[in-house]
Design an enzyme around this catalytic site. Structure first.
Site, PDB file in Angstrom:
ATOM      1  N   GLY A  11      25.067   7.187  -9.626  1.00  0.00           N
ATOM      2  CA  GLY A  11      25.376   8.328  -8.769  1.00  0.00           C
ATOM      3  C   GLY A  11      25.725   9.623  -9.477  1.00  0.00           C
ATOM      4  O   GLY A  11      26.464  10.453  -8.930  1.00  0.00           O
ATOM      5  N   LEU A  93      11.072   3.910   1.240  1.00  0.00           N
ATOM      6  CA  LEU A  93      11.312   4.162   2.664  1.00  0.00           C
ATOM      7  C   LEU A  93      10.100   3.780   3.496  1.00  0.00           C
ATOM      8  O   LEU A  93       8.959   3.977   3.090  1.00  0.00           O
ATOM      9  CB  LEU A  93      11.626   5.642   2.897  1.00  0.00           C
ATOM     10  CG  LEU A  93      12.922   6.167   2.284  1.00  0.00           C
ATOM     11  CD1 LEU A  93      13.063   7.661   2.558  1.00  0.00           C
ATOM     12  CD2 LEU A  93      14.132   5.415   2.829  1.00  0.00           C
ATOM     13  N   HIS A 109      13.008  13.196  -9.225  1.00  0.00           N
ATOM     14  CA  HIS A 109      12.261  12.315 -10.129  1.00  0.00           C
ATOM     15  C   HIS A 109      12.367  12.876 -11.549  1.00  0.00           C
ATOM     16  O   HIS A 109      12.189  14.085 -11.757  1.00  0.00           O
ATOM     17  CB  HIS A 109      10.787  12.244  -9.700  1.00  0.00           C
ATOM     18  CG  HIS A 109       9.991  11.323 -10.566  1.00  0.00           C
ATOM     19  ND1 HIS A 109      10.031   9.949 -10.436  1.00  0.00           N
ATOM     20  CD2 HIS A 109       9.163  11.572 -11.617  1.00  0.00           C
ATOM     21  CE1 HIS A 109       9.256   9.401 -11.357  1.00  0.00           C
ATOM     22  NE2 HIS A 109       8.721  10.354 -12.079  1.00  0.00           N
TER      23      HIS A 109
HETATM   24  C1  GRF Z   1      17.894   9.585 -11.975  1.00  0.00           C
HETATM   25  O1  GRF Z   1      17.283   9.580 -13.231  1.00  0.00           O
HETATM   26  C2  GRF Z   1      16.919  10.069 -10.939  1.00  0.00           C
HETATM   27  O2  GRF Z   1      16.011  10.993 -11.426  1.00  0.00           O
HETATM   28  C3  GRF Z   1      16.219   8.806 -10.564  1.00  0.00           C
HETATM   29  O3  GRF Z   1      17.196   7.803 -10.610  1.00  0.00           O
HETATM   30  C4  GRF Z   1      18.237   8.193 -11.494  1.00  0.00           C
HETATM   31  C5  GRF Z   1      19.526   8.113 -10.742  1.00  0.00           C
HETATM   32  O4  GRF Z   1      20.662   8.290 -11.542  1.00  0.00           O
HETATM   33  N1  GRF Z   1      15.520   8.958  -9.324  1.00  0.00           N
HETATM   34  P1  GRF Z   1      22.078   8.501 -10.866  1.00  0.00           P
HETATM   35  O5  GRF Z   1      22.354   7.276  -9.991  1.00  0.00           O
HETATM   36  O6  GRF Z   1      22.039   9.752 -10.045  1.00  0.00           O
HETATM   37  O7  GRF Z   1      23.056   8.588 -11.990  1.00  0.00           O
END
Ligand code: GRF
Length: 214
Positions: A11, A93, A109
């Site tokens: 998170g 989803l 992403h």
């Molecule tokens: C991030 O690298 C985001 O780009 C990807 O998943 C990861 C999540 O990390 N979709 P976090 O849980 O926000 O630390």
């Protein structure tokens, strides 16, 4: 504007949103709930610490993916969510949510789409692929979610230089710090202030807000 954030892991992107809100940088954003598919996601603790409703909705507790998707849609609607932010949410989803929130679901992403994206391309793998290909520039993308994997309209992108001594882990961290944690709050701010519009399926931001660099 009421926002639900969907998470699966640590998170840090959720934290970037909460920090931006606390710093007064998201004047129109109201985070109404954080939903995780995993009960052990640390993101849930971050939500609770910020006083935000934190819920677990796991596909395993439903008879089918359709039933899960319908329950997720109903929860989002019950919370009054007008925007859904996927911040490291690892569940694909389904139709119900996509139909209810067309052009109202944002995902972050960790690459410059259309490089290093698509089915099975997530987490550390993205950075391993970028290093293996030898790209000199990577980055992050905030895009709207449609039926495909990482195929929806692109909203914001930010580039990050690759270093010769980068490991997948060092690159992942720098992409988060320099790109993800910057452009996700910015995208939410633009959307919640009504600064995003669509032309022929392409997302644009109003001219005065379109600058990508801080
Ligand atoms: C991030 O690298 C985001 O780009 C990807 O998943 C990861 C999540 O990390 N979709 P976090 O849980 O926000 O630390």
């Amino acid at each position: 504007m009421k926002i639900a954030v969907l998470v699966s892991g640590g998170g840090t992107n959720l934290q970037a949103l909460l920090d931006a809100k606390a710093a007064g940088k998201l004047p129109e954003a109201e985070f109404v709930c954080v939903i995780s598919n995993r009960k052990d996601a640390y993101a849930l603790e971050r939500a609770k610490a910020a006083g935000i409703d934190a819920q677990v909705l796991s596909p395993r507790r439903f008879a089918s993916r359709e039933a899960y998707d319908t329950a997720l849609r109903d929860l989002l609607i019950a919370k009054g969510a007008e925007l859904v932010v996927l911040a490291g949410f690892l569940v694909v989803l389904g139709r119900e949510v996509l139909h209810a929130y067309r052009n109202r679901i944002l995902n972050i992403h960790p690459s410059l789409i259309p490089s290093f994206c698509g089915d099975g391309c997530y987490g550390l793998k993205v950075h391993e692929m970028a290093l293996a290909r030898g790209v000199k520039v990577t980055g992050a993308t905030v895009h709207f979610v449609d039926e495909g994997t990482d195929t929806g309209p692109i909203l914001l992108q930010k580039a990050v230089a690759v270093r010769e001594d980068d490991t997948p882990e060092s690159l992942q961290l720098r992409v988060m710090q320099e790109a993800e944690w910057q452009i996700l709050p910015k995208a939410v701010d633009l959307f919640t202030r009504g600064k995003v519009h669509f032309t022929n399926g392409i997302a644009w931001t109003s001219a005065e807000d379109s600058e990508q660099e801080e």
